[in-house]
Scaffold this active site. Structure first.
Site, PDB file in Angstrom:
ATOM      1  N   LYS A 111     -10.889   0.314 -22.783  1.00 15.06           N
ATOM      2  CA  LYS A 111     -10.246  -0.521 -21.773  1.00 15.06           C
ATOM      3  C   LYS A 111      -9.141   0.217 -21.036  1.00 15.06           C
ATOM      4  CE  LYS A 111     -11.686  -4.980 -23.313  1.00 15.06           C
ATOM      5  NZ  LYS A 111     -11.499  -6.022 -24.292  1.00 15.06           N
ATOM      6  N   LYS A 194     -26.042  -6.196 -23.523  1.00 13.19           N
ATOM      7  CA  LYS A 194     -25.122  -7.253 -23.917  1.00 13.19           C
ATOM      8  C   LYS A 194     -25.245  -8.487 -23.025  1.00 13.19           C
ATOM      9  CE  LYS A 194     -20.377  -8.109 -24.856  1.00 13.19           C
ATOM     10  NZ  LYS A 194     -19.444  -8.097 -25.814  1.00 13.19           N
ATOM     11  N   LYS A 197     -20.867 -13.014 -19.763  1.00 14.52           N
ATOM     12  CA  LYS A 197     -20.608 -13.804 -18.575  1.00 14.52           C
ATOM     13  C   LYS A 197     -20.305 -12.919 -17.360  1.00 14.52           C
ATOM     14  CE  LYS A 197     -18.796 -18.355 -17.974  1.00 14.52           C
ATOM     15  NZ  LYS A 197     -18.013 -19.417 -18.573  1.00 14.52           N
TER      16      LYS A 197
END
Ligand code: TRP
Length: 328
Positions: A111, A194, A197
């Site tokens: 990240k 994966k 959303k």
């Protein structure tokens, strides 16, 4: 009795990936163990967000969890920020969490690459997670593979605290172990590894049958099956085949395997069978969600009761921790 704790980010409505990968398992475990399930809003504010949106997503997640079978009569379902001891214990754990271990976390490393300015909260995310778990002295944490490293860190923190502040031979914090689900990670409808959303390749847990079919029908299958008469291989059709394994009875899974390989069924036949079994499982969930939408008080009551139950344990843990640490 073992205690279990698990947390989920307030991403709004659950999708079938979260449901099969975690929440269905929680619903099964709640009758066997003393269980704490938490919508982790303090974890969510690490990413950019709109305040009103977060409140709505937190609420929707709680409603989805209740609809999916999380039973406030058997477990404590609550929102993290309603129990301030989570952040209180986190500060304490920040003083014993080795910086090197935090910097080694895969999620942090991935990240940080994607951000211009990296905030301290991103680094300390797993310390809050350790506080979530250890506040309830939970020894089991039902999660997916991706959380295993975070749990290792929770064990390091438990060990460090025990070594410094618990009497020798009487550790206070247990070392929490992951309890992984049997369901493999659910692949996205587009074939992406994966279901997520943000990749827009999910089916929402509360979508209507029409919406579900509209997504299922074009979902990727075995690329070798161009015509209906081409034999297929279910191993090359992970999206649909894994969903069959999750939703359909074993006899159907065997039938699917056979009919795909022999080309007796086309992909649409296979998807129709899946659709039928998905509806059988999801319809009662949707009905419950509808009932909660009509009586929002039921959601408030569940979350109030959950927070109250959680706070009772959390206060005891903090009292003990402060006592041992010489904190007034
Ligand atoms: N980090 C977890 C996730 O992203 C969410 C989480 C927060 C959690 N605290 C937790 C999971 C405690 C298990 C236990 O999925």
């Amino acid at each position: 009795m073992s205690r279990i704790f698990s947390g989920i980010q307030p991403s709004g409505e659950l999708h079938i990936g979260n449901y099969l990968g975690a929440v269905k398992n929680w619903a099964a475990l709640q009758s066997q163990y003393e269980s704490y399930f938490c919508v982790v809003d303090y974890h969510a504010i690490i990413a950019a967000y709109a305040p009103d949106d977060l409140r709505r997503r937190t609420r929707e997640m709680a409603t989805s969890l209740l609809a999916a079978g999380i039973d406030p009569g058997r477990c404590a379902l609550f929102v993290q920020s309603r129990v301030p001891e989570h952040t209180e214990l986190q500060w304490i754990f920040n003083t014993i969490a080795p910086l090197g271990e935090l910097e080694r976390q895969t999620q942090f490393k991935e990240k940080r690459e994607r951000q211009e300015q990296v905030m301290a909260g991103l680094l300390n995310y797993p310390v809050l997670q350790a506080a979530d778990i250890l506040l309830y002295l939970a020894d089991m944490v039902p999660v997916g593979e991706d959380q295993v490293q975070h749990l290792e860190l929770s064990r390091v923190i438990a060990r460090n605290w025990n070594a410094r502040f618990a009497p020798e031979g009487a550790p206070y914090f247990p070392e929490p172990q992951p309890k992984l689900t049997k369901t493999r990670r659910i692949v996205g409808l587009d074939g992406n590894a994966k279901m997520s959303k943000s990749l827009n390749n999910t089916i929402g847990l509360l979508e209507t049958p029409d919406e579900i079919w509209a997504k299922l029908r074009p979902a990727v299958t075995d690329p070798a099956r161009v015509k209906k008469t081409d034999p297929g291989n279910p191993d090359n059709c992970r999206t649909i085949f894994e969903l069959h394994k999750a939703f359909s009875p074993e006899a159907t899974v065997t039938e699917v395997d056979k009919n795909c390989r022999s080309a007796s069924w086309g992909c649409v036949d296979c998807k129709k069978a899946l659709f039928e079994h998905m509806n059988a499982e999801l319809t009662p969930i949707r009905t419950r969600a509808q009932a909660f939408a009509e009586q929002p008080r039921l959601v408030d009551d569940a979350l109030d009761a959950g927070a109250e139950k959680a706070r009772t344990v959390a206060r005891q843990t903090m009292a003990h921790v402060k006592d041992r640490m010489g904190i007034a």
